[in-house]
Design a protein around this motif. Structure first.
Motif, short mmCIF file in Angstrom:
data_model
loop_
_atom_site.label_atom_id
_atom_site.label_comp_id
_atom_site.label_asym_id
_atom_site.label_seq_id
_atom_site.Cartn_x
_atom_site.Cartn_y
_atom_site.Cartn_z
N ASN A 250 -17.72 20.30 6.79
CA ASN A 250 -16.94 21.52 6.62
C ASN A 250 -16.40 21.97 8.23
OD1 ASN A 250 -18.86 23.04 7.23
ND2 ASN A 250 -19.39 23.76 5.62
N GLU A 251 -15.81 23.10 8.15
CA GLU A 251 -15.26 23.53 9.35
C GLU A 251 -16.53 23.88 10.34
OE1 GLU A 251 -15.27 26.70 6.26
OE2 GLU A 251 -14.31 24.92 6.65
N GLU A 252 -17.74 24.22 9.74
CA GLU A 252 -19.01 24.44 10.60
C GLU A 252 -19.77 23.29 11.05
OE1 GLU A 252 -18.75 26.72 7.73
OE2 GLU A 252 -17.53 27.90 8.81
N ASN A 253 -19.14 21.91 10.68
CA ASN A 253 -19.74 20.78 10.68
C ASN A 253 -20.74 20.51 9.77
OD1 ASN A 253 -19.34 18.29 12.31
ND2 ASN A 253 -21.12 18.79 13.50
N VAL A 254 -21.11 20.98 8.59
CA VAL A 254 -22.27 20.94 7.80
C VAL A 254 -21.64 19.96 6.94
CG1 VAL A 254 -23.24 22.04 5.57
CG2 VAL A 254 -22.61 23.49 7.65
N VAL A 255 -22.74 18.96 6.52
CA VAL A 255 -22.39 17.61 5.67
C VAL A 255 -22.24 18.12 4.36
CG1 VAL A 255 -23.56 15.53 5.21
CG2 VAL A 255 -23.70 16.45 7.43
N LEU A 256 -21.07 17.71 3.86
CA LEU A 256 -20.95 17.90 2.62
C LEU A 256 -21.16 16.66 1.51
CD1 LEU A 256 -17.55 19.76 2.71
CD2 LEU A 256 -19.72 20.74 2.53
N GLY A 257 -21.34 15.47 2.36
CA GLY A 257 -21.23 14.21 1.59
C GLY A 257 -21.09 13.03 2.63
N MET B 265 -30.55 8.97 18.22
CA MET B 265 -29.40 9.04 17.24
C MET B 265 -28.10 8.64 18.06
SD MET B 265 -29.24 13.08 16.82
CE MET B 265 -28.82 14.08 18.08
N SER B 266 -26.94 8.37 17.42
CA SER B 266 -25.82 8.19 18.08
C SER B 266 -25.00 9.58 17.74
CB SER B 266 -24.96 6.81 17.34
OG SER B 266 -25.68 5.55 17.56
N THR B 267 -24.17 9.64 18.90
CA THR B 267 -23.55 10.87 18.95
C THR B 267 -21.91 10.69 18.51
OG1 THR B 267 -23.55 11.44 21.03
CG2 THR B 267 -25.29 12.49 19.68
N GLY B 268 -21.14 11.66 18.56
CA GLY B 268 -19.52 11.24 18.82
C GLY B 268 -18.93 10.51 17.52
N ILE B 269 -19.49 10.99 16.07
CA ILE B 269 -19.52 10.37 15.03
C ILE B 269 -18.14 10.86 14.58
CG2 ILE B 269 -20.26 10.24 12.67
CD1 ILE B 269 -22.94 11.53 14.34
N VAL B 270 -17.18 9.95 13.94
CA VAL B 270 -16.31 10.04 13.33
C VAL B 270 -16.47 10.70 11.98
CG1 VAL B 270 -14.16 8.90 12.18
CG2 VAL B 270 -15.02 8.11 14.30
N THR B 271 -16.02 11.94 11.54
CA THR B 271 -15.88 12.54 10.42
C THR B 271 -14.64 12.94 9.83
OG1 THR B 271 -15.97 14.99 11.68
CG2 THR B 271 -18.27 13.73 11.29
N LEU B 272 -14.66 13.43 8.60
CA LEU B 272 -13.36 13.69 7.94
C LEU B 272 -13.74 15.09 7.15
CD1 LEU B 272 -12.19 10.41 6.36
CD2 LEU B 272 -11.22 11.90 8.26
N THR B 273 -13.03 15.91 6.89
CA THR B 273 -12.95 17.20 6.29
C THR B 273 -12.67 16.90 4.87
OG1 THR B 273 -10.66 17.70 7.12
CG2 THR B 273 -12.58 18.72 8.44
N ARG C 180 -25.98 20.88 9.69
CA ARG C 180 -25.01 20.46 10.54
C ARG C 180 -25.30 19.14 11.07
NH1 ARG C 180 -24.86 26.38 12.95
NH2 ARG C 180 -26.92 25.67 13.62
N LEU C 181 -24.37 18.57 11.16
CA LEU C 181 -24.40 16.92 11.65
C LEU C 181 -24.58 17.02 13.27
CD1 LEU C 181 -24.43 13.95 11.05
CD2 LEU C 181 -21.85 14.19 11.31
N LEU C 182 -25.64 16.44 13.68
CA LEU C 182 -25.85 16.06 15.00
C LEU C 182 -26.01 14.95 15.64
CD1 LEU C 182 -29.43 18.03 14.96
CD2 LEU C 182 -27.06 19.05 15.78
N GLY C 183 -26.16 13.87 14.66
CA GLY C 183 -25.81 12.56 14.91
C GLY C 183 -26.18 11.52 13.82
N ILE C 184 -26.28 10.01 14.07
CA ILE C 184 -26.52 9.14 13.14
C ILE C 184 -27.19 8.17 13.31
CG2 ILE C 184 -24.48 8.12 13.63
CD1 ILE C 184 -23.95 7.78 10.39
N ILE C 185 -28.13 7.59 12.84
CA ILE C 185 -29.04 6.89 13.01
C ILE C 185 -28.74 5.29 11.92
CG2 ILE C 185 -31.46 5.78 13.49
CD1 ILE C 185 -32.16 8.74 13.86
N SER C 186 -28.78 4.21 12.61
CA SER C 186 -28.73 2.82 12.03
C SER C 186 -29.91 2.23 12.31
CB SER C 186 -27.68 2.24 12.32
OG SER C 186 -27.53 1.69 13.66
N PRO C 187 -30.25 1.14 11.61
CA PRO C 187 -31.53 0.30 12.01
C PRO C 187 -31.30 -0.32 13.28
CG PRO C 187 -30.90 -0.13 9.74
CD PRO C 187 -29.55 0.71 10.37
#
Length: 165
Positions: free
Chosen positions: A39-46, A7-15, A139-146
């Motif tokens: 959200n503030e706990e880094n839980v993915v809402l969408g 996975m890639s880390t250091g993901i750009v997120t928004l609240t 909670r978001l840890l990372g993201i994976i693309s093909p």
């Protein structure tokens, strides 16, 4: 090889208090196509994707498939009006109201195998463009693309089969 190792880390997120306009600006500035909303706990809402936004600003008769030949559809004005109506909407309302029936993303845990992840990408029943790696509390840890899959397979291949002189 598992999700945590590729996975890639250091993901750009928004609240959720940010707006659709903030997302679009971020797409342009960061040259990205999706932004997880957490959200503030880094839980993915969408996740807001360029594809979801495009579907949203398309007129309903096109989005729903009522007009197959779009050559006769109204031009840019309606798209601009639809975007103007959305740009100041907070993401909290957007991800609840406009969330598509089948999202462009999937969730896996950090121990999910690379084979299972690759299978999710090629599944023809649903389109998945990215996979979010989350813990058991979502909670978001990372993201994976093909490309992350290919990169790690390539590295493994080079390691297992070093070129001979």
């Amino acid at each position: 090889m598992n999700a945590a190792s590729i996975m890639s880390t250091g993901i750009v997120t928004l609240t959720p208090d940010k707006t659709v306009g903030d997302v679009v600006k971020l797409f342009f500035e960061q040259r990205i196509r999706q932004v997880p909303v957490v959200n503030e706990e880094n839980v993915v809402l969408g996740v807001i994707t360029s594809r979801i936004l495009l579907r949203t600003v398309l007129p309903g008769y096109i989005r729903e498939g009522f007009l197959k030949d779009v050559r006769f559809a109204p031009e840019l004005k309606q798209f601009v009006e639809n975007m103007d109506a959305l740009k100041d909407k907070p993401l909290s309302g957007f991800i609840n109201k406009y969330k598509p029936a089948s999202p462009d993303y999937a969730f896996v845990g950090p121990e999910t195998s690379a084979m299972e992840i690759a299978t999710l990408f090629v599944n023809t029943e649903i389109f998945v463009d990215r996979i979010l790696v989350v813990d058991n509390k979502k909670r978001l840890l990372g993201i994976i693309s093909p490309i992350d899959i290919f990169r790690n397979l390539w590295k493994q291949s080079e390691k297992d089969n070093p070129e001979k002189d």
